[in-house]
Design a protein around this motif. Structure first.
Motif, mmCIF file in Angstrom:
data_model
loop_
_atom_site.group_PDB
_atom_site.id
_atom_site.type_symbol
_atom_site.label_atom_id
_atom_site.label_comp_id
_atom_site.label_asym_id
_atom_site.label_seq_id
_atom_site.Cartn_x
_atom_site.Cartn_y
_atom_site.Cartn_z
ATOM 1 N N GLY A 164 0.997 -1.460 -0.008
ATOM 2 C CA GLY A 164 0.003 -0.035 -0.010
ATOM 3 C C GLY A 164 0.854 1.402 -0.081
ATOM 4 N N ASN A 165 0.183 2.237 -0.298
ATOM 5 C CA ASN A 165 0.651 3.476 -0.556
ATOM 6 C C ASN A 165 0.546 4.385 0.795
ATOM 7 N N TYR A 166 0.749 5.699 0.840
ATOM 8 C CA TYR A 166 0.625 6.438 2.047
ATOM 9 C C TYR A 166 -1.008 6.696 2.084
ATOM 10 N N SER A 167 -1.291 6.380 3.414
ATOM 11 C CA SER A 167 -2.638 6.471 3.686
ATOM 12 C C SER A 167 -3.193 7.789 4.232
ATOM 13 N N LEU A 168 -4.234 8.587 3.535
ATOM 14 C CA LEU A 168 -4.646 9.819 3.784
ATOM 15 C C LEU A 168 -5.379 9.730 5.351
ATOM 16 N N ASP A 169 -5.601 8.726 5.727
ATOM 17 C CA ASP A 169 -6.384 8.382 6.999
ATOM 18 C C ASP A 169 -5.400 8.975 8.205
ATOM 19 N N PHE A 170 -4.066 9.195 7.951
ATOM 20 C CA PHE A 170 -3.258 9.205 9.261
ATOM 21 C C PHE A 170 -2.670 10.942 9.167
ATOM 22 N N GLY A 171 -3.277 11.844 8.283
ATOM 23 C CA GLY A 171 -2.891 13.019 8.219
ATOM 24 C C GLY A 171 -1.427 13.222 8.438
ATOM 25 N N THR A 172 -0.779 14.149 9.287
ATOM 26 C CA THR A 172 0.660 14.408 9.426
ATOM 27 C C THR A 172 1.378 13.320 9.513
ATOM 28 N N ALA A 173 0.734 12.203 10.192
ATOM 29 C CA ALA A 173 1.771 10.962 10.430
ATOM 30 C C ALA A 173 1.601 9.848 9.485
ATOM 31 N N ALA A 174 1.047 10.224 8.053
ATOM 32 C CA ALA A 174 1.062 9.260 6.950
ATOM 33 C C ALA A 174 2.571 8.456 6.711
ATOM 34 N N ASP A 175 3.480 9.331 6.714
ATOM 35 C CA ASP A 175 4.782 9.033 6.463
ATOM 36 C C ASP A 175 5.277 7.855 7.742
ATOM 37 N N TYR A 176 5.235 8.274 8.906
ATOM 38 C CA TYR A 176 5.587 7.375 9.893
ATOM 39 C C TYR A 176 4.576 6.185 10.038
ATOM 40 N N GLU A 177 3.399 6.275 9.533
ATOM 41 C CA GLU A 177 2.598 4.939 9.533
ATOM 42 C C GLU A 177 2.983 4.145 8.502
ATOM 43 N N LEU A 178 3.497 4.710 7.092
ATOM 44 C CA LEU A 178 3.899 3.749 6.233
ATOM 45 C C LEU A 178 5.220 3.105 6.572
ATOM 46 N N MET A 179 5.979 3.774 7.298
ATOM 47 C CA MET A 179 7.216 3.082 7.816
ATOM 48 C C MET A 179 6.993 2.184 8.846
ATOM 49 N N LEU A 214 -1.018 18.490 18.556
ATOM 50 C CA LEU A 214 -2.021 17.766 19.336
ATOM 51 C C LEU A 214 -2.549 16.866 18.040
ATOM 52 N N LYS A 215 -3.047 17.482 16.852
ATOM 53 C CA LYS A 215 -3.476 16.756 16.047
ATOM 54 C C LYS A 215 -2.548 15.589 15.480
ATOM 55 N N ALA A 216 -1.106 16.141 15.403
ATOM 56 C CA ALA A 216 -0.133 15.185 15.133
ATOM 57 C C ALA A 216 -0.147 14.022 16.091
ATOM 58 N N LEU A 217 -0.108 14.231 17.227
ATOM 59 C CA LEU A 217 -0.093 13.230 18.136
ATOM 60 C C LEU A 217 -1.224 12.227 17.995
ATOM 61 N N LEU A 218 -2.240 12.937 17.740
ATOM 62 C CA LEU A 218 -3.225 11.931 17.773
ATOM 63 C C LEU A 218 -3.219 11.112 16.619
ATOM 64 N N PHE A 219 -2.675 11.536 15.396
ATOM 65 C CA PHE A 219 -2.422 10.775 14.160
ATOM 66 C C PHE A 219 -1.393 9.728 14.476
ATOM 67 N N ASP A 220 -0.463 10.342 15.237
ATOM 68 C CA ASP A 220 0.900 9.411 15.532
ATOM 69 C C ASP A 220 0.251 7.999 16.397
ATOM 70 N N MET A 221 -0.688 8.355 17.353
ATOM 71 C CA MET A 221 -1.346 7.345 18.295
ATOM 72 C C MET A 221 -2.212 6.268 17.436
ATOM 73 N N LYS A 222 -2.811 6.860 16.494
ATOM 74 C CA LYS A 222 -3.497 5.964 15.635
ATOM 75 C C LYS A 222 -2.856 5.110 14.783
ATOM 76 N N ALA A 223 -1.586 5.576 14.121
ATOM 77 C CA ALA A 223 -0.731 4.908 13.387
ATOM 78 C C ALA A 223 -0.224 3.609 14.362
ATOM 79 N N MET A 224 0.118 4.086 15.543
ATOM 80 C CA MET A 224 0.619 2.943 16.462
ATOM 81 C C MET A 224 -0.300 1.986 16.754
ATOM 82 N N TYR A 225 -1.580 2.290 17.128
ATOM 83 C CA TYR A 225 -2.520 1.155 17.285
ATOM 84 C C TYR A 225 -2.903 0.704 16.027
#
Length: 248
Positions: A164-179, A214-225
């Protein structure tokens, strides 16, 4: 073995202050088999006219509205034909003229899926503000807040088709989520190049205000879960703490 074809994707939006340095750092590489793709988000400044000056070196130049930086990256990936894909943002530039040779050698000599390296944050006056020394990846390291610098992250193009590509569901954390998805969840093979590959100009979107932070932290958390980090609240605390040593 043939020279690996490397697709470099630069995404830009109103980047007239920095894009020329970024383009010059790509076209001055001593590696010959490069496909250079620029995806512009319909800039209202001189970004596109600056890029047009170097049109003979640019394989694909697109300027149209998009849904943000990661949507633009996905557009670039869809257009890429290289064996290897890397992203160089419009305010980043390579740390030397031989970087893509180093990246290609790392893939060829180590038979790996992914390559990453180190990064410097550069102040407007050209001096180094922070040094991001990545260190070797070991299984489980993401649980302790580790991540590689995304601008140094290169992978085989087929991985986007498989994982998969970069997921737009993770906002600013899309690169972190892909890695996370590639390295932590799917255990793809990876090689660390122990040198600075990219210089990054300071001033990112996610750090621009407390609300954005704060939004970035929430996106990070979502990527982690989503990618099975063991205990995301602890990882969320450790992730910024790891950055402190970059200042020393």
């Amino acid at each position: 073995m043939h020279d690996l074809k490397i697709s470099i994707i630069t995404v830009a939006y109103n980047a007239q202050a920095t894009i020329e340095q970024s383009i010059k750092s790509v076209i001055s590489q001593d590696y010959n088999n490069v496909e250079y793709i620029i995806i512009d988000g319909n800039s209202s400044d001189n970004t596109v006219s600056i890029a047009q000056k170097y049109r003979e070196y640019i394989s694909v130049l697109v300027s149209e509205p998009d849904k943000g930086i990661y949507d633009a990256m996905n557009k670039g990936i869809a257009l890429a034909t290289g064996d290897i894909v890397g992203i160089l943002n419009a305010d980043d530039f390579f740390a030397g003229n031989h970087i893509l040779t180093v990246v290609s050698d790392a893939f060829k000599n180590n038979n790996t899926d992914i390559v990453y390296g180190d990064l410097n944050y550069i102040k407007p006056d050209g001096t180094i503000r922070r040094k991001w020394v990545s260190g070797e990846y070991e299984k489980g390291k993401f649980n302790f807040g580790w991540m590689p610098p995304h601008p140094t992250f290169y992978c085989r193009r087929e991985l986007f088709e498989r994982f998969g590509n970069y997921s737009l569901d993770f906002g600013t954390a899309a690169d972190y989520e892909l890695m996370l998805r590639y390295l932590h969840l799917n255990h793809l093979s990876v090689f660390y190049v122990k040198q600075v590959l990219v210089q990054m100009s300071i001033g990112g979107v996610s750090n621009s205000s407390i609300k954005n932070r704060l939004k970035a932290l929430l996106f990070d958390m979502k990527a982690m879960y989503n990618n099975r980090i063991i205990f995301p609240p602890v990882t969320l605390v450790l992730k910024p703490l790891r950055k402190l040593r970059q200042f020393f």
